[in-house]
Each structure stands twice: as structure tokens, then as C-alpha cells.
Scaffold this active site. Structure first.
Site, mmCIF file in Angstrom:
data_model
loop_
_atom_site.group_PDB
_atom_site.id
_atom_site.type_symbol
_atom_site.label_atom_id
_atom_site.label_comp_id
_atom_site.label_asym_id
_atom_site.label_seq_id
_atom_site.Cartn_x
_atom_site.Cartn_y
_atom_site.Cartn_z
ATOM 1 N N SER A 154 34.785 40.075 30.518
ATOM 2 C CA SER A 154 34.549 39.666 31.904
ATOM 3 C C SER A 154 33.850 40.791 32.647
ATOM 4 O O SER A 154 34.396 41.894 32.778
ATOM 5 C CB SER A 154 35.886 39.346 32.582
ATOM 6 N N HIS B 174 31.905 36.177 30.146
ATOM 7 C CA HIS B 174 32.524 35.578 31.326
ATOM 8 C C HIS B 174 31.913 36.231 32.559
ATOM 9 O O HIS B 174 32.065 37.438 32.770
ATOM 10 C CB HIS B 174 34.037 35.799 31.279
ATOM 11 N N ASP C 163 31.813 36.468 36.459
ATOM 12 C CA ASP C 163 32.641 36.202 37.630
ATOM 13 C C ASP C 163 31.767 36.120 38.878
ATOM 14 O O ASP C 163 31.116 37.096 39.248
ATOM 15 C CB ASP C 163 33.668 37.318 37.812
ATOM 16 N N MET D 258 31.792 35.459 42.893
ATOM 17 C CA MET D 258 32.698 35.453 44.046
ATOM 18 C C MET D 258 31.887 35.503 45.323
ATOM 19 O O MET D 258 30.878 36.221 45.407
ATOM 20 C CB MET D 258 33.642 36.650 43.977
ATOM 21 N N HIS E 43 31.838 31.564 36.019
ATOM 22 C CA HIS E 43 33.110 31.179 36.641
ATOM 23 C C HIS E 43 32.922 31.252 38.147
ATOM 24 O O HIS E 43 32.931 32.342 38.743
ATOM 25 C CB HIS E 43 34.210 32.127 36.151
ATOM 26 N N MET F 188 34.006 31.187 41.569
ATOM 27 C CA MET F 188 35.112 31.330 42.514
ATOM 28 C C MET F 188 34.514 31.317 43.916
ATOM 29 O O MET F 188 34.496 32.318 44.632
ATOM 30 C CB MET F 188 35.882 32.620 42.223
ATOM 31 N N MET G 95 44.368 30.360 35.322
ATOM 32 C CA MET G 95 44.367 31.681 35.950
ATOM 33 C C MET G 95 45.771 32.279 35.865
ATOM 34 O O MET G 95 46.745 31.683 36.312
ATOM 35 C CB MET G 95 43.939 31.582 37.412
ATOM 36 N N PHE H 129 40.154 39.710 42.295
ATOM 37 C CA PHE H 129 40.111 41.134 41.961
ATOM 38 C C PHE H 129 40.445 41.332 40.487
ATOM 39 O O PHE H 129 41.260 40.594 39.927
ATOM 40 C CB PHE H 129 41.118 41.932 42.795
ATOM 41 N N GLY I 144 41.984 43.807 37.359
ATOM 42 C CA GLY I 144 43.045 44.780 37.183
ATOM 43 C C GLY I 144 44.416 44.365 37.687
ATOM 44 O O GLY I 144 45.303 45.216 37.815
ATOM 45 N N ASP J 44 42.757 33.703 32.043
ATOM 46 C CA ASP J 44 42.034 34.784 32.717
ATOM 47 C C ASP J 44 42.970 35.502 33.668
ATOM 48 O O ASP J 44 43.519 34.886 34.587
ATOM 49 C CB ASP J 44 40.848 34.183 33.482
ATOM 50 N N GLY K 131 38.808 41.757 31.127
ATOM 51 C CA GLY K 131 37.946 42.566 31.977
ATOM 52 C C GLY K 131 38.258 44.038 31.852
ATOM 53 O O GLY K 131 37.595 44.776 31.127
#
Length: 225
Positions: free
Chosen positions: A8, A33, A35, A37, A66, A68, A137, A143, A145, A175, A197
Site C-alpha cells: 500500500s 494498493h 490509496d 483520499m 482504493h 476513500m 477495513m 491514516f 500505521g 486492510d 503499508g
């Protein structure tokens, strides 16, 4: 069963993203992947279609965008033209999921639907037969981490059982908060694609970290069911 680890890019070093992606592909990664956002649906901003377009010449990996974002309907064609192979949208992001699935299919792409931690799998039963992927999810999106939310395991199990009972063909992806231990739990619950990620890109050698996670004996065993 073939278990895939999808790196990711949210946790990647964007200053050398093209090189890191190329190294992961050389190591054997098949799915990237991506991301996306918007700062509205989730409290963060990442990349959009231009980022996908910039990465596409550097990789033949399967690009899973993905989204979001709010109003995903407005951006499907842009991501298709940029080089995405698959678009995952959030159940919570639209009032007209069936229409959105048809729109993504019409753009020539594979389609998945993601569920936030508080959204039960059962909402997907009306459209799950039409999906290539269900994304569970295991953190609240926005975010990298974050710590793994263990209630996601029950949802993965439900999705796998529903697929077995109905003959649906979707793959199950998970994920959020993935490391060797949580990835093992997710796979045992029925996940087939692990999005990683920080476990990949925040390591000194991302390609080697991906290789070690992908070939770990825990993942190679696959699910119990």
C-alpha cells in the site's frame, strides 16, 4: 489457496515512489494498493488520477485504486483513463451502490466494495454476487500505521462463509494494521489479499520486507476453511 500481499503506497516515500514500486514488482508483487483520499470522506489527502497515471509506466502490476472519497461516481472515468485495473469504493460513500458498480464495470474495470469497521458485512448481500473483491477495513480509513481492530476477523469469517454458501466469486481483502501476526489471523479467517503499508514501506528495505511477509509460513498455510 494463493495468498497475495498488496503493498500500500500510503506509507511509501513519495520522493522515490516509482523506484520503490519497480523494486517491489521485481521482488514478485502482483497487486499495488493505491490509496486515494480526499480530505472529506477521510481526514487526509493523498493522490488522485494523476498519481496513477504517473505510476503506470513504471509497473505492470495490477493497480487497485482504493477510493476513500466522497462522490466516487465523478471520478471513475478519470481513474480508468489513468490506468487503474480495479476500483474499490466504500459502501458508506454513495447512496446508489448498484449503479456505481455498473459504472465501474462499464469503464472496463474490476470492482470491489470496502466496509468500514462499524459497517456489517450483511449490507453487501444485495450486490456481493457482482463483486470481484470485498475489502474489510481493519482500521478506520484515513491514516497509515494504525493498530488492527480484531472485530474485523469476525467480518472476514462471515464474508468467507457467505461466499461459500452462495457460490460468489469475490476475493476477500483486508486492510489496516497488517504485520506478520495480524496477517496470519486474517488469512486464517478467510482473507486472500493482505494490504500491507507500514509493514513494507516503513522498513529499511521495502522489497525484502514484502518478500519476507509474502513467503512467511503463516501465510503460506492459508485459511483453515
Amino acid at each position: 489457496m494463493d495468498i497475495q500481499v498488496a503493498p500500500s503506497i500510503l506509507s511509501a516515500d513519495f520522493a522515490c515512489l516509482g523506484r520503490q514500486v519497480a523494486e517491489l514488482e521485481e521482488a514478485g508483487a502482483k497487486i499495488l494498493h493505491i490509496d486515494v483520499m480526499d480530505g472529506h470522506f477521510v481526514p487526509n489527502i493523498s493522490i488522485g488520477p494523476l498519481g496513477v497515471r504517473a505510476l503506470r509506466p513504471h509497473s505492470r502490476m495490477f493497480f487497485d485504486a482504493h477510493l476513500m472519497i466522497e462522490r466516487p461516481e465523478a471520478y471513475i472515468d478519470a481513474f480508468a483513463e489513468a490506468g487503474a485495473d480495479h476500483i474499490t469504493v466504500h459502501w458508506e460513500s454513495t447512496f446508489h451502490m448498484h449503479r456505481l458498480i455498473q459504472q465501474i464495470r462499464g469503464a472496463g474495470l474490476q470492482v470491489g466494495v470496502a466496509l468500514n469497521p462499524a459497517t456489517p458485512f450483511e449490507v453487501l448481500e444485495c450486490v456481493a454476487q457482482e463483486l470481484d473483491m470485498v475489502l474489510i477495513m481493519s482500521v478506520n480509513p484515513g491514516f497509515g500505521g494504525q493498530e488492527f481492530i480484531e472485530s474485523a476477523l469476525e467480518k472476514i469469517t462471515k464474508a468467507a462463509q457467505w461466499r461459500a454458501d452462495t457460490g460468489a466469486k469475490f476475493r476477500i481483502e483486508v486492510d489496516g494494521g497488517m504485520n506478520r501476526a495480524t496477517a496470519q489471523m486474517a488469512v486464517q479467517a478467510g482473507a486472500q489479499i493482505i494490504v500491507a503499508g507500514a509493514a513494507v514501506f516503513q522498513q529499511p528495505q521495502p522489497a525484502e520486507a514484502w518478500r519476507q511477509l509474502s513467503t512467511s509460513s503463516e501465510l503460506m498455510k492459508g485459511p483453515h476453511q
